[in-house]
Design an enzyme around this catalytic site. Structure first.
Site, PDB file in Angstrom:
ATOM      1  N   SER A  29     -71.397 127.368 183.935  1.00 57.04           N
ATOM      2  CA  SER A  29     -70.561 126.433 184.683  1.00 57.04           C
ATOM      3  C   SER A  29     -70.453 126.799 186.157  1.00 57.04           C
ATOM      4  CB  SER A  29     -69.169 126.354 184.049  1.00 57.04           C
ATOM      5  OG  SER A  29     -68.581 127.637 183.954  1.00 57.04           O
ATOM      6  N   THR A  30     -70.398 128.090 186.475  1.00 54.63           N
ATOM      7  CA  THR A  30     -70.315 128.498 187.878  1.00 54.63           C
ATOM      8  C   THR A  30     -71.649 128.249 188.576  1.00 54.63           C
ATOM      9  OG1 THR A  30     -68.706 130.201 187.252  1.00 54.63           O
ATOM     10  CG2 THR A  30     -69.648 130.357 189.450  1.00 54.63           C
ATOM     11  N   GLY A  81     -73.856 133.805 187.004  1.00 54.52           N
ATOM     12  CA  GLY A  81     -72.458 134.089 186.717  1.00 54.52           C
ATOM     13  C   GLY A  81     -72.323 135.228 185.723  1.00 54.52           C
ATOM     14  N   ALA A  82     -71.135 135.357 185.140  1.00 53.97           N
ATOM     15  CA  ALA A  82     -70.892 136.400 184.140  1.00 53.97           C
ATOM     16  C   ALA A  82     -69.699 135.992 183.285  1.00 53.97           C
ATOM     17  CB  ALA A  82     -70.626 137.739 184.803  1.00 53.97           C
ATOM     18  N   GLY A  96     -73.393 131.342 177.196  1.00 55.25           N
ATOM     19  CA  GLY A  96     -74.157 130.103 177.082  1.00 55.25           C
ATOM     20  C   GLY A  96     -75.455 130.260 176.312  1.00 55.25           C
ATOM     21  N   GLU A 102     -82.076 135.335 181.301  1.00 54.83           N
ATOM     22  CA  GLU A 102     -81.273 135.845 182.419  1.00 54.83           C
ATOM     23  C   GLU A 102     -81.603 137.313 182.684  1.00 54.83           C
ATOM     24  OE1 GLU A 102     -77.345 132.957 181.832  1.00 54.83           O
ATOM     25  OE2 GLU A 102     -77.353 134.975 181.003  1.00 54.83           O
ATOM     26  N   LYS A 120     -62.724 136.969 185.440  1.00 56.96           N
ATOM     27  CA  LYS A 120     -63.839 137.662 184.782  1.00 56.96           C
ATOM     28  C   LYS A 120     -63.816 139.178 185.006  1.00 56.96           C
ATOM     29  CE  LYS A 120     -65.186 133.692 183.421  1.00 56.96           C
ATOM     30  NZ  LYS A 120     -66.400 133.018 183.852  1.00 56.96           N
TER      31      LYS A 120
END
Length: 220
Positions: A29-30, A81-82, A96, A102, A120
């Site tokens: 999402s980020t 992201g994380a 995800g 990744e 996070k």
């Protein structure tokens, strides 16, 4: 508010990628906000190496070509992201389900920039269930091995990775030694990879909060 912070973190990453022609792009999402922000400057990029089919679709939709990592070789920069981040910039990723790709792109990049909101950052990894990508026929065997590590592995129902494998999410595993646990899980026969990024941690974390975006790097 959280979506606003995700976009804020993504905005902060743009200055880090201005001089590069080829990007490594993660998933989530980020990162979706990051891809949206690339559209006005897309013409300065030759293309991107994508970590998932979902990100590939979004990148193609805004007109950024997708390149094969084998053709590109070493990347200058990777943005992702994380799900969790500790003070050593070690990460849990894979919520995800794109953890293997990744991890490959992160390992193939000179600089790994992690974009996230303040929620996070944790003192100890493991509250977020740790994803493990597993060859389907090894599910039972790997589940037994993971249980012996002290966690509670659960099959991610109805999910198949872009590589055609399954995910086991390890709940209730306190990860005090991320690198040691990463190596232990990766050594289990049938495991493709674990979503612990300790061997290849982030180089920079851009952490967004209502007070602004903080830049974290080792030694700061």
């Amino acid at each position: 508010m959280q979506e606003h912070l995700k976009r804020q973190a993504a905005e902060a990453s743009i200055e880090y990628i201005q001089h590069y022609k080829i990007l490594g792009v993660g998933t989530g999402s980020t990162v979706n906000h990051f891809i949206d922000l690339l559209e006005p400057i897309k013409d300065q990029f030759e293309g991107a190496v994508s970590s998932s089919e979902a990100s590939t679709e979004k990148l193609l939709a805004i007109g950024i070509p997708i390149l094969d990592l084998n053709s590109v070789g070493m990347l200058d920069v990777y943005v992702d992201g994380a799900d969790e981040i500790n003070s050593n910039l070690e990460l849990i990723k894979g919520g995800g389900g794109a953890l293997t790709r990744e991890k490959i792109i992160a390992a193939s990049s000179k600089v790994f920039i992690c974009i996230a909101d303040q929620s996070k950052l944790v003192s100890c990894l493991g509250k977020f269930p740790l994803p493990v990508e597993v060859i389907p026929m090894a599910q039972h065997y790997v589940t037994e091995k993971l249980t012996k590590l002290g966690g509670r592995p659960a099959y991610r129902e109805g999910f198949i990775t872009d590589n055609g494998n399954i995910i086991l999410d390890i709940h209730e595993l306190e990860i005090n030694e991320p690198l040691k646990i990463e190596h232990s899980i990766n050594n289990i026969t049938g495991v493709v990879t674990v979503g612990l990024f300790a061997e290849r941690s982030a180089d920079v974390v851009l952490l967004a909060s209502p007070e602004g975006t903080k830049t974290l790097s080792l030694g700061t």
